[in-house]
Design a protein around this motif. Structure first.
Motif, PDB file in Angstrom:
ATOM      1  N   GLU A 452      11.316  -2.107   0.479  1.00  0.00           N
ATOM      2  CA  GLU A 452      10.925  -3.274   1.264  1.00  0.00           C
ATOM      3  C   GLU A 452      10.710  -2.909   2.732  1.00  0.00           C
ATOM      4  O   GLU A 452       9.937  -3.557   3.426  1.00  0.00           O
ATOM      5  CB  GLU A 452      11.992  -4.370   1.143  1.00  0.00           C
ATOM      6  CG  GLU A 452      12.165  -4.879  -0.282  1.00  0.00           C
ATOM      7  CD  GLU A 452      13.336  -5.831  -0.421  1.00  0.00           C
ATOM      8  OE1 GLU A 452      13.992  -6.118   0.625  1.00  0.00           O
ATOM      9  OE2 GLU A 452      13.627  -6.283  -1.536  1.00  0.00           O
ATOM     10  N   HIS A 453      11.403  -1.887   3.215  1.00  0.00           N
ATOM     11  CA  HIS A 453      11.269  -1.402   4.585  1.00  0.00           C
ATOM     12  C   HIS A 453      10.969   0.102   4.522  1.00  0.00           C
ATOM     13  O   HIS A 453      11.762   0.861   3.962  1.00  0.00           O
ATOM     14  CB  HIS A 453      12.539  -1.630   5.394  1.00  0.00           C
ATOM     15  CG  HIS A 453      12.909  -3.073   5.573  1.00  0.00           C
ATOM     16  ND1 HIS A 453      12.834  -3.720   6.772  1.00  0.00           N
ATOM     17  CD2 HIS A 453      13.345  -3.992   4.686  1.00  0.00           C
ATOM     18  CE1 HIS A 453      13.215  -4.977   6.628  1.00  0.00           C
ATOM     19  NE2 HIS A 453      13.535  -5.172   5.359  1.00  0.00           N
ATOM     20  N   LEU A 454       9.872   0.508   5.123  1.00  0.00           N
ATOM     21  CA  LEU A 454       9.483   1.920   5.105  1.00  0.00           C
ATOM     22  C   LEU A 454       9.017   2.326   6.499  1.00  0.00           C
ATOM     23  O   LEU A 454       8.141   1.684   7.092  1.00  0.00           O
ATOM     24  CB  LEU A 454       8.364   2.157   4.080  1.00  0.00           C
ATOM     25  CG  LEU A 454       7.811   3.589   3.997  1.00  0.00           C
ATOM     26  CD1 LEU A 454       8.913   4.569   3.611  1.00  0.00           C
ATOM     27  CD2 LEU A 454       6.661   3.655   2.990  1.00  0.00           C
ATOM     28  N   ALA A 471       0.089   3.076  -2.156  1.00  0.00           N
ATOM     29  CA  ALA A 471       0.289   1.667  -1.819  1.00  0.00           C
ATOM     30  C   ALA A 471       0.568   0.799  -3.040  1.00  0.00           C
ATOM     31  O   ALA A 471       1.358  -0.153  -2.970  1.00  0.00           O
ATOM     32  CB  ALA A 471      -0.928   1.135  -1.062  1.00  0.00           C
ATOM     33  N   SER A 472      -0.053   1.108  -4.163  1.00  0.00           N
ATOM     34  CA  SER A 472       0.128   0.284  -5.361  1.00  0.00           C
ATOM     35  C   SER A 472       1.549   0.347  -5.905  1.00  0.00           C
ATOM     36  O   SER A 472       1.944  -0.518  -6.695  1.00  0.00           O
ATOM     37  CB  SER A 472      -0.857   0.721  -6.448  1.00  0.00           C
ATOM     38  OG  SER A 472      -0.633   2.076  -6.801  1.00  0.00           O
ATOM     39  N   ALA A 495      -6.163  -0.508   1.996  1.00  0.00           N
ATOM     40  CA  ALA A 495      -5.304  -0.256   0.828  1.00  0.00           C
ATOM     41  C   ALA A 495      -4.015  -1.068   0.915  1.00  0.00           C
ATOM     42  O   ALA A 495      -3.554  -1.651  -0.077  1.00  0.00           O
ATOM     43  CB  ALA A 495      -4.987   1.238   0.724  1.00  0.00           C
ATOM     44  N   ILE A 496      -3.426  -1.120   2.105  1.00  0.00           N
ATOM     45  CA  ILE A 496      -2.191  -1.890   2.284  1.00  0.00           C
ATOM     46  C   ILE A 496      -2.451  -3.372   2.067  1.00  0.00           C
ATOM     47  O   ILE A 496      -1.671  -4.078   1.415  1.00  0.00           O
ATOM     48  CB  ILE A 496      -1.616  -1.640   3.696  1.00  0.00           C
ATOM     49  CG1 ILE A 496      -1.182  -0.181   3.834  1.00  0.00           C
ATOM     50  CG2 ILE A 496      -0.441  -2.568   3.977  1.00  0.00           C
ATOM     51  CD1 ILE A 496      -0.820   0.211   5.255  1.00  0.00           C
ATOM     52  N   GLY A 497      -3.563  -3.867   2.612  1.00  0.00           N
ATOM     53  CA  GLY A 497      -3.893  -5.276   2.461  1.00  0.00           C
ATOM     54  C   GLY A 497      -4.116  -5.685   1.019  1.00  0.00           C
ATOM     55  O   GLY A 497      -3.812  -6.817   0.624  1.00  0.00           O
ATOM     56  N   GLN A 498      -4.634  -4.796   0.191  1.00  0.00           N
ATOM     57  CA  GLN A 498      -4.905  -5.104  -1.216  1.00  0.00           C
ATOM     58  C   GLN A 498      -3.645  -5.024  -2.074  1.00  0.00           C
ATOM     59  O   GLN A 498      -3.510  -5.781  -3.043  1.00  0.00           O
ATOM     60  CB  GLN A 498      -5.963  -4.152  -1.753  1.00  0.00           C
ATOM     61  CG  GLN A 498      -7.336  -4.323  -1.117  1.00  0.00           C
ATOM     62  CD  GLN A 498      -8.308  -3.264  -1.572  1.00  0.00           C
ATOM     63  OE1 GLN A 498      -8.071  -2.556  -2.547  1.00  0.00           O
ATOM     64  NE2 GLN A 498      -9.430  -3.135  -0.865  1.00  0.00           N
ATOM     65  N   MET A 499      -2.733  -4.108  -1.752  1.00  0.00           N
ATOM     66  CA  MET A 499      -1.610  -3.832  -2.647  1.00  0.00           C
ATOM     67  C   MET A 499      -0.269  -4.399  -2.170  1.00  0.00           C
ATOM     68  O   MET A 499       0.609  -4.652  -2.982  1.00  0.00           O
ATOM     69  CB  MET A 499      -1.458  -2.311  -2.822  1.00  0.00           C
ATOM     70  CG  MET A 499      -2.685  -1.649  -3.400  1.00  0.00           C
ATOM     71  SD  MET A 499      -3.060  -2.264  -5.078  1.00  0.00           S
ATOM     72  CE  MET A 499      -4.559  -1.331  -5.441  1.00  0.00           C
ATOM     73  N   CYS A 500      -0.102  -4.574  -0.879  1.00  0.00           N
ATOM     74  CA  CYS A 500       1.211  -4.973  -0.334  1.00  0.00           C
ATOM     75  C   CYS A 500       1.136  -6.418   0.162  1.00  0.00           C
ATOM     76  O   CYS A 500       1.121  -6.682   1.380  1.00  0.00           O
ATOM     77  CB  CYS A 500       1.628  -4.025   0.784  1.00  0.00           C
ATOM     78  SG  CYS A 500       1.627  -2.275   0.308  1.00  0.00           S
ATOM     79  N   GLN A 528      -0.114 -13.864   6.327  1.00  0.00           N
ATOM     80  CA  GLN A 528       1.329 -14.051   6.375  1.00  0.00           C
ATOM     81  C   GLN A 528       2.022 -12.980   7.199  1.00  0.00           C
ATOM     82  O   GLN A 528       3.221 -13.095   7.480  1.00  0.00           O
ATOM     83  CB  GLN A 528       1.913 -14.058   4.951  1.00  0.00           C
ATOM     84  CG  GLN A 528       2.039 -12.684   4.286  1.00  0.00           C
ATOM     85  CD  GLN A 528       0.752 -12.265   3.601  1.00  0.00           C
ATOM     86  OE1 GLN A 528      -0.290 -12.852   3.819  1.00  0.00           O
ATOM     87  NE2 GLN A 528       0.837 -11.254   2.755  1.00  0.00           N
ATOM     88  N   VAL A 529       1.304 -11.936   7.604  1.00  0.00           N
ATOM     89  CA  VAL A 529       1.889 -10.905   8.463  1.00  0.00           C
ATOM     90  C   VAL A 529       2.122 -11.513   9.844  1.00  0.00           C
ATOM     91  O   VAL A 529       1.176 -11.861  10.548  1.00  0.00           O
ATOM     92  CB  VAL A 529       0.978  -9.669   8.557  1.00  0.00           C
ATOM     93  CG1 VAL A 529       1.585  -8.626   9.498  1.00  0.00           C
ATOM     94  CG2 VAL A 529       0.764  -9.059   7.178  1.00  0.00           C
ATOM     95  N   THR A 530       3.374 -11.647  10.239  1.00  0.00           N
ATOM     96  CA  THR A 530       3.705 -12.368  11.464  1.00  0.00           C
ATOM     97  C   THR A 530       3.684 -11.494  12.700  1.00  0.00           C
ATOM     98  O   THR A 530       3.644 -11.998  13.820  1.00  0.00           O
ATOM     99  CB  THR A 530       5.094 -13.019  11.338  1.00  0.00           C
ATOM    100  OG1 THR A 530       6.056 -11.999  11.035  1.00  0.00           O
ATOM    101  CG2 THR A 530       5.104 -14.067  10.238  1.00  0.00           C
ATOM    102  N   CYS A 531       3.730 -10.175  12.537  1.00  0.00           N
ATOM    103  CA  CYS A 531       3.748  -9.302  13.716  1.00  0.00           C
ATOM    104  C   CYS A 531       3.013  -8.012  13.404  1.00  0.00           C
ATOM    105  O   CYS A 531       3.330  -7.329  12.425  1.00  0.00           O
ATOM    106  CB  CYS A 531       5.179  -9.009  14.148  1.00  0.00           C
ATOM    107  SG  CYS A 531       5.282  -8.045  15.679  1.00  0.00           S
ATOM    108  N   ILE A 532       2.003  -7.700  14.227  1.00  0.00           N
ATOM    109  CA  ILE A 532       1.279  -6.436  14.107  1.00  0.00           C
ATOM    110  C   ILE A 532       1.407  -5.710  15.436  1.00  0.00           C
ATOM    111  O   ILE A 532       0.864  -6.151  16.454  1.00  0.00           O
ATOM    112  CB  ILE A 532      -0.210  -6.652  13.769  1.00  0.00           C
ATOM    113  CG1 ILE A 532      -0.350  -7.437  12.461  1.00  0.00           C
ATOM    114  CG2 ILE A 532      -0.923  -5.316  13.660  1.00  0.00           C
ATOM    115  CD1 ILE A 532      -1.785  -7.757  12.102  1.00  0.00           C
TER     116      ILE A 532
END
Length: 546
Positions: A452-454, A471-472, A495-500, A528-532
């Motif tokens: 969950e945290h990487l 990512a999958s 890739a992250i947007g599609q799988m995570c 839903q990503v609250t912080c970039i």
């Protein structure tokens, strides 16, 4: 079948799930939604409330939900802060069990009014609230002190860390209002120590009107010995004789003790602590730079019930001291970050417990252990089968949920593939590993599918191709740090947007291959990503906080 269960029973069942799974369960139907909401509250979720007039409607709504854990930010003596405190006391106060005012600046009057509206408080955090103690008059009026004592009659935990103006008089007034106190933190307060006529002894003098003295604290501990369970004296420069005096208090049976950054502590003082307080379940000796192997041996001999042990920055600790860790059969978390002389072999032998079941360890911190070699942490499979090995191996720790290998510079793809096989691992840090490539990333993805945290910052050999394949494997990923990964481009974001899909926080700061346009497209793809975090991306210096 589940729909016919009573709400209380369903709430109880869901309370065993991690928070991400509870959120997923809340989408099943209405009954599961309400059960999950109850489970959230029972999981001690803390709500951070910024102090502004815009927060007032939200406070009303939280009051209707009966939330019980609140943290306030930006609190000062302004009229807006006073209004927010009034709303909290009225709407949240009756159900409030935990209140954090850390680093806030409330006035004495507004603080007292807030406390009087919170009769169910069990936890109060006043760390860094120097404005309350500057004048020295807090609770000086007996009638106000009596009312506050009634409001704090259930208080069990008090955090007074970092208060530069705290003195014996104000400490005594406040602590007397909490007769059932069990947990006390004075971390980084300016404790003063007086030597008695015998060299090295503690003087029995009384309280000081102008400073926070150890003698007054010792008197408090003696009075509350039968009830006190934990003390945090980190950063107070506690001398060895003071620790020995504290350990010997009649009737004191501490469960938790934090002595982080008490640099003058000696092995003899730690050994005396272990003899007198053998029931300790949590001990933090991080940063106690005079301690070495003998101190760890004393801890392992005397504290057999220990569940949490902090040894960070003990740079004199070697592999010889690690051999005794096997005696701690109940150990759940171990922090050995920055123990630069630990290579890993004796650590693996101790933790894998060849002569019995391994400890139920869930957290292992080995960050900045520059001598660590994974070849010493594991034995290769003799038959090539992917099973849990026998012998000296961290793979025996199959309950592990957090692992930090930051800056363990001798780790390679091959060595990580041997060790990183933890199906229940939730949090992993592999930052600053110069040899980590796509091959190692894929090995981590296969071995740790529940992450969950990487954190992978400054891993400059990881590429888009590696992320496209890895990512999958991480559909539960919520927090991802890829800062300063120089080979990554917008393809990785795709890739992250599609799988995570559960991602909430992403850090791509100082990634030269990612531009702001790619960051904006990613934000649209996963709203839903609250912080970039995107500092110095494409030459920009920007943080998106939604």
């Amino acid at each position: 079948m589940a729909e016919s269960l009573p709400l209380e029973m369903l709430t109880y069942i869901l309370s065993f799930l991690p928070l991400p799974d509870q959120k997923e369960a809340s989408l099943v139907n209405r009954a599961w939604y309400y059960a999950a909401q109850n489970a959230f509250r029972e999981a001690n979720v803390r709500y951070n409330i910024p102090v502004s007039s815009a927060s007032l409607p939200g406070i009303k709504n939280l009051g209707r939900r009966g939330i019980s854990h609140v943290s306030l930010t930006n609190l000062d003596g302004s009229p807006a802060s006073h209004q927010v405190l009034q709303f909290i006391a009225y709407h949240l106060g009756p159900n409030l069990q935990s209140l954090c005012l850390s680093e806030c600046c409330p006035t004495e009057a507004s603080f007292v009014a807030l406390i009087l509206g919170c009769p169910a408080l069990r936890i109060l955090d006043l760390s860094g609230c120097n404005s309350l103690f500057t004048s020295g008059t807090l609770l000086s009026q007996p009638e106000i002190a009596q009312r506050v004592q009634q409001a704090l009659s259930r208080l069990q935990e008090l955090n007074l860390g970092g208060l530069r103006d705290l003195v014996d008089l104000s400490f005594n007034r406040l602590s007397s209002c909490a007769p059932h106190l069990q947990h006390l933190s004075l971390a980084f307060c300016q404790l003063t120590f007086e030597q008695g006529p015998t060299h090295g002894s503690i003087s029995p003098s009384g309280s000081s009107p102008s400073q926070l003295s150890f003698n007054n604290l010792l008197k408090f501990v003696r009075e509350r010995a039968g009830r006190l369970q934990s003390l945090n004296l980190s950063g107070t420069d506690l001398p060895p004789q003071a620790l020995q005096a504290l350990s010997q208090v009649a009737g004191l049976r501490l469960q938790k003790l934090s002595l982080h950054n008490c640099r003058d502590l000696s092995t003899e003082a730690v050994a005396a602590l272990c003899r007198q307080q053998s029931g300790l379940t949590s001990l933090d000796l991080s940063g106690c730079s005079e301690l070495a192997d003998e101190a760890l041996l004393a801890v392992c001999r005397g504290l057999r019930r220990l569940q949490h042990l902090g040894l960070r920055k003990l740079q004199r600790l070697t592999d010889a001291g690690c051999t005794a860790l096997g005696a701690l059969r109940e150990l759940q978390s171990l922090d050995m970050g920055e123990c630069c002389l630990v290579s890993g072999q004796e650590l693996a032998q101790a933790l894998s417990s060849v002569h019995g079941a391994p400890p139920p360890m869930t957290s292992l911190i080995l960050a900045y252990c520059s001598s660590l070699k994974v070849s010493r942490l594991s034995l290769p499979h003799q038959d090539g089968c992917p099973r849990i090995p026998q012998g000296s191996s961290l793979l025996m720790l199959q309950s592990l949920q957090e692992l930090d290998l930051t800056a363990c510079s001798k780790l390679t793809d091959a060595s990580l593939a041997k060790v990183l096989q933890f199906p229940q691992l939730r949090q992993l840090s592999l930052s600053l590993l110069p040899s980590l490539t796509d091959k190692g990333l894929l090995a981590v993805a296969r071995g740790c599918p529940s992450l969950e945290h990487l954190t992978l910052s400054h891993c400059n050999l990881i590429s888009n191709e590696g992320w496209a394949q890895a990512a999958s494997s991480w559909p539960r990923l919520q927090h991802l740090n890829l800062s300063s990964c120089s080979w990554l481009t917008e393809q990785t974001l795709d890739a992250i947007g599609q799988m995570c899909k559960q991602l909430r926080m992403l850090d791509v700061a100082m990634c030269p291959g990612i531009n702001m346009a790619a960051v904006r497209r990613f934000q649209v793809q996963l709203p839903q990503v609250t912080c970039i975090q995107s500092r110095f991306v494409g030459g920009a210096d920007l943080i998106f906080t939604l």
